[in-house]
Design an enzyme around this catalytic site. Structure first.
Site, PDB file in Angstrom:
ATOM      1  CG  ASP A 134      -0.240  -0.153   2.545  1.00  0.00           C
ATOM      2  OD1 ASP A 134       0.762  -0.891   2.604  1.00  0.00           O
ATOM      3  OD2 ASP A 134      -0.689   0.470   3.529  1.00  0.00           O
ATOM      4  CD  GLU A 137       2.994  -1.314   7.658  1.00  0.00           C
ATOM      5  OE1 GLU A 137       3.132  -1.353   8.893  1.00  0.00           O
ATOM      6  OE2 GLU A 137       3.210  -0.265   6.997  1.00  0.00           O
ATOM      7  CD  GLU A 138       2.535   3.059   5.610  1.00  0.00           C
ATOM      8  OE1 GLU A 138       2.563   3.395   6.812  1.00  0.00           O
ATOM      9  OE2 GLU A 138       3.538   3.014   4.887  1.00  0.00           O
TER      10      GLU A 138
END
Ligand code: NI
Length: 393
Positions: A79, A137-138
């Site tokens: 991402d 992931e963020e």
């Protein structure tokens, strides 16, 4: 096995082309449709068993070795971030407000390269490699989403590895260490409830601004006065909102912040003290409060398994000079690979990727860029870690 570096170097132009394509077309967490389609297409062409739509936009590729053996999971995140790019690169983002500002474009390209390296050398290793291309992931819970979708089942991985391109370190430096590497992260919200009124008539009010100011002060004393100086913890209040007019005493104040810790008991202690401090201060002023820790956004600490760190180190030693393999003090940023590492023994490694020149910004910055020479090094290292684990068993 050290020929993984030569094989990866031969793949470098392809790795760079993939990375630039992903960089130009960044997608936010859980919206990685184009990225995932490219990945799935590549894995299918290599003959892997491919499962798409894992945790909404994740992709899993399963590669069987020459004979039966254990399963190793390699994880790559895909991402981008809600940042407007200002690198001026010819392959800069074409999506306004979205940018690969953490290097996950590189990670996705590396994963495709690793799939190719391991597929072409499958005759030499036993067992099975599960390549996970993870979404979001963020801070959006991508690791939890893929775990809920069964990525750690059928086949159950015996080990897990992941890597981050890391710009604070020069090209070619590798961080491999047992134990803590990255902190656990919490997001909390605080609301102070007072009683608004005229700025000239304070005796009829409960000033939420004043109560919030005292609370901010006192909350910052918790780490310094309740946690041992030998233990790492950070509490930061990043947002404070209150009031609408210069001559009106505010009825409410809102704050948000983050807590970073490594040990769950230290986290519990700080959260409990925060609640006690808020209770005491608001009580003293006759105000009320609400303290909310957003559990869905909690990310545990990245703690590397000692045996798996040893596997990663042995793999790194076949590719890098010993002086380039290092350990660092744990860092306070977080990473949701920890959700996998607390269920499967594994190791998270960092690879130096600082670009040449000084015009580039750090991670999560509009001028972020990576040194593309790190791509083949990373692909070779990930392939070598998988090989090292599988051929040891
Ligand atoms: Ni990242």
């Amino acid at each position: 096995m050290s020929d993984y570096l030569e094989l990866a170097q031969a793949l470098a132009p392809q790795l760079i082309a993939w990375r630039r394509d992903f960089h130009q077309h960044p997608e936010l967490g859980f919206q990685e449709f184009r990225t995932a389609a490219r990945v799935a297409e590549h894995l299918q062409a290599l003959g892997l068993e491919v499962i798409s739509g894992v945790g909404k936009t994740g992709v899993v590729g399963i590669l069987e070795g020459a004979r039966p053996g254990p399963t190793v999971l390699l994880r790559f995140d895909m991402d981008a971030l809600p940042i407007s790019e200002s690198t001026g690169l010819p392959f800069a983002s074409v999506h306004p407000g979205v940018m690969h500002a953490c290097g996950h474009d590189g990670h996705t390209a590396i994963g495709m390269g690793v799939a190719q390296l391991l597929a072409h050398t499958r005759a030499r290793w036993p067992g099975r490699v599960k390549l996970l291309f993870q979404p979001a992931e963020e801070g959006l819970g991508g690791a939890r989403a893929v775990i809920e979708d069964g990525v750690l089942a059928d086949p159950v991985p015996d080990a897990a590895f992941a890597l981050h391109l890391w710009n604070p370190l020069p090209l070619g430096k590798v961080v491999v260490q047992a134990g803590p590497l990255m902190a656990a992260s919490d997001h909390f919200e605080i609301e102070i409830q007072g009683r608004g009124g005229h700025g000239a008539v304070p005796e009829d009010t409960i000033d939420a601004v004043l109560v919030a100011a005292e609370a901010v002060n006192a909350l910052h004393h918790i780490v310094s006065r309740n946690v041992s100086p030998h233990v790492r913890a950070v509490l930061s209040i990043g947002s404070l909102q209150a009031g609408d007019a210069f001559n009106v005493i505010s009825e409410q104040a809102q704050m948000e912040g983050t807590l970073r810790t490594f040990d769950p008991p230290v986290r519990t202690l700080i959260l409990r003290r925060m609640d006690q401090v808020l209770d005491g201060i608001t009580r003293a002023h006759g105000a009320g409060y609400r303290f909310n820790v957003i559990e869905e956004e909690y990310t545990p600490a990245v703690i590397n398994d000692p045996a798996m760190a040893q596997v990663a180190r042995a793999a790194a030693e076949t590719l890098f000079p010993p002086a380039d393999i290092m350990e660092i003090p744990p860092i306070m940023v977080s990473e949701d690979m920890s959700e996998i590492l607390r269920r499967v023994p594994g190791c998270y490694v960092l690879l130096g990727a600082a670009p040449q020149g000084t015009t580039h910004g750090p991670h999560h910055n509009p001028r972020f860029d990576i040194h593309e020479d790190a791509l083949p090094l990373a692909a070779a290292l990930m392939a070598a870690m998988a090989y090292e684990f599988l051929s040891r068993k």
